[in-house]
Design a protein around this motif. Structure first.
Motif, PDB file in Angstrom:
ATOM      1  N   ARG A 192      27.964  34.841  -1.230  1.00  0.00           N
ATOM      2  CA  ARG A 192      28.085  34.096   0.086  1.00  0.00           C
ATOM      3  C   ARG A 192      28.357  35.098   1.089  1.00  0.00           C
ATOM      4  O   ARG A 192      29.208  35.702   1.025  1.00  0.00           O
ATOM      5  N   HIS A 208      20.825  29.514   4.962  1.00  0.00           N
ATOM      6  CA  HIS A 208      20.808  28.311   4.226  1.00  0.00           C
ATOM      7  C   HIS A 208      21.702  27.265   4.799  1.00  0.00           C
ATOM      8  O   HIS A 208      21.863  26.091   4.644  1.00  0.00           O
ATOM      9  N   GLU A 209      22.743  27.796   5.611  1.00  0.00           N
ATOM     10  CA  GLU A 209      23.722  26.731   6.239  1.00  0.00           C
ATOM     11  C   GLU A 209      23.991  27.117   7.838  1.00  0.00           C
ATOM     12  O   GLU A 209      23.940  28.646   7.786  1.00  0.00           O
ATOM     13  N   THR A 210      24.121  26.377   8.549  1.00  0.00           N
ATOM     14  CA  THR A 210      24.444  26.704   9.963  1.00  0.00           C
ATOM     15  C   THR A 210      25.421  26.089  10.372  1.00  0.00           C
ATOM     16  O   THR A 210      25.791  24.897  10.180  1.00  0.00           O
ATOM     17  N   ARG A 215      21.228  27.469  16.282  1.00  0.00           N
ATOM     18  CA  ARG A 215      21.388  27.059  14.885  1.00  0.00           C
ATOM     19  C   ARG A 215      20.075  26.716  14.382  1.00  0.00           C
ATOM     20  O   ARG A 215      19.974  27.121  13.207  1.00  0.00           O
ATOM     21  N   VAL A 225      25.245  31.663   5.366  1.00  0.00           N
ATOM     22  CA  VAL A 225      25.719  31.142   6.369  1.00  0.00           C
ATOM     23  C   VAL A 225      25.747  31.539   7.668  1.00  0.00           C
ATOM     24  O   VAL A 225      26.469  32.828   7.950  1.00  0.00           O
ATOM     25  N   HIS A 233      23.518  33.880  -0.538  1.00  0.00           N
ATOM     26  CA  HIS A 233      23.488  32.468   0.277  1.00  0.00           C
ATOM     27  C   HIS A 233      24.253  32.805   1.536  1.00  0.00           C
ATOM     28  O   HIS A 233      25.193  33.190   1.731  1.00  0.00           O
TER      29      HIS A 233
END
Length: 306
Positions: free
Chosen positions: A135, A179-181, A170, A161, A159
């Motif tokens: 991550r 993958h994530e914001t 974003r 973030v 992954h």
């Protein structure tokens, strides 16, 4: 030669003017600059530099005089490179070791964005070690360095973030592959293995607290201009201690040609996008400065030399 020179009375202390032609030294070639890139660091250096000085790190163009020792690209080669100053001139002398040939498939203007922003992101992730399945948290992800870091971390199998303050930012980093914001570091709930931090201050402190055992925080910027305060004892006592590392310590800058070659290949293959938020003639430098200083810029600013 024509150049963007330091002028205390100009916006961002930069304006078009005249400067002496550079004279290549041993192991240097002379490049007719076609494009350069504006970085946040140059806004800082413009405040420190003397009037009339030509600053600038990134430049892409065509070789007009090969290195006298016979090394490096030949006359007529399309190249991109880095040097400590001189990138905002129409001519630039650069060490052969800091220059890479640009593939025909890559736009020279886009190539000009790579040395500082993409190079910094690449060095930080290289220092962090293998990324597959890990991550990675990127702060300031909607900026120039951040946009490259998001993409390169994902290419490495991480992954990703991404932290970006606005909804627009974003969405932008999600399109680049995050993958994530999230809107702030304190909205990240799960531990991360690597942090690429461009902000410093409270965000650095909060991001450090998210690191899993053995994780590293790569400190590559200080956009907040604020101190980072870590809790007493937070760096002690772990079986696998966490670390804060700067990409500017040690020998991370010694093989720039190879790093540029890796980045150019990724761009040529379509695996790495150059996120351009502003592009225009270098006479519009005030507009580029306003976009960057005002933090409305998504990605990189390219100055076309005309």
């Amino acid at each position: 030669m024509r150049a963007l020179i330091v002028d205390p009375g100009a916006p961002g202390r930069l304006r078009l003017g005249e400067a002496p032609d550079p004279e290549p030294g041993p192991g240097q070639l002379l490049v007719e600059v076609r494009h350069t890139s504006l970085n946040a660091a140059e806004l800082w250096f413009a405040q420190q530099a003397a009037p009339g000085e030509v600053i600038g790190f990134d430049a892409a163009g065509v070789v007009v005089a090969a290195a006298a020792d016979g090394t490096g690209p030949a006359v007529g080669s399309r190249v991109v490179g880095f040097a400590e100053g001189g990138g905002f001139g129409a001519l630039r002398a650069m060490d052969v070791a800091d220059v890479a040939v640009v593939p025909e498939a890559v736009d020279l203007g886009e190539a000009a964005t790579l040395p500082v922003a993409a190079g910094t992101a690449l060095r930080a992730l290289d220092q962090a070690g293998p990324l597959l399945g890990r991550r990675v948290l990127v702060t300031g992800a909607s900026g120039g360095v951040g946009g490259f870091a998001v993409q390169l971390a994902r290419l490495g199998g991480a992954h990703v973030v991404a932290v970006a303050g606005s909804a627009d930012g974003r969405g932008w980093v999600a399109d680049l592959g995050a993958h994530e914001t999230v809107g702030a570091v304190d909205r990240v709930t799960d531990p991360v293995d690597v942090v690429v931090d461009t902000v410093g201050g409270d965000q650095l402190s909060a991001a450090y607290a998210l690191l899993a055992a053995g994780g590293t925080l790569q400190s590559i910027g200080w956009a907040s201009g604020r101190e980072a305060v870590l809790p007493v004892g937070s760096t002690l006592g772990a079986r696998s201690p966490k670390a804060i590392v700067s990409v500017y310590n040690g020998g991370g800058l010694t093989d720039r040609q190879a790093q540029l070659g890796r980045l150019l290949l990724l761009v040529a293959d379509g695996r790495l996008r150059v996120p351009v938020g502003w592009r225009g003639p270098w006479g519009k430098i005030a507009d580029a400065v306003e976009a960057l200083a005002g933090r409305s810029l998504r990605g990189k600013a390219i100055l076309d030399v005309d």
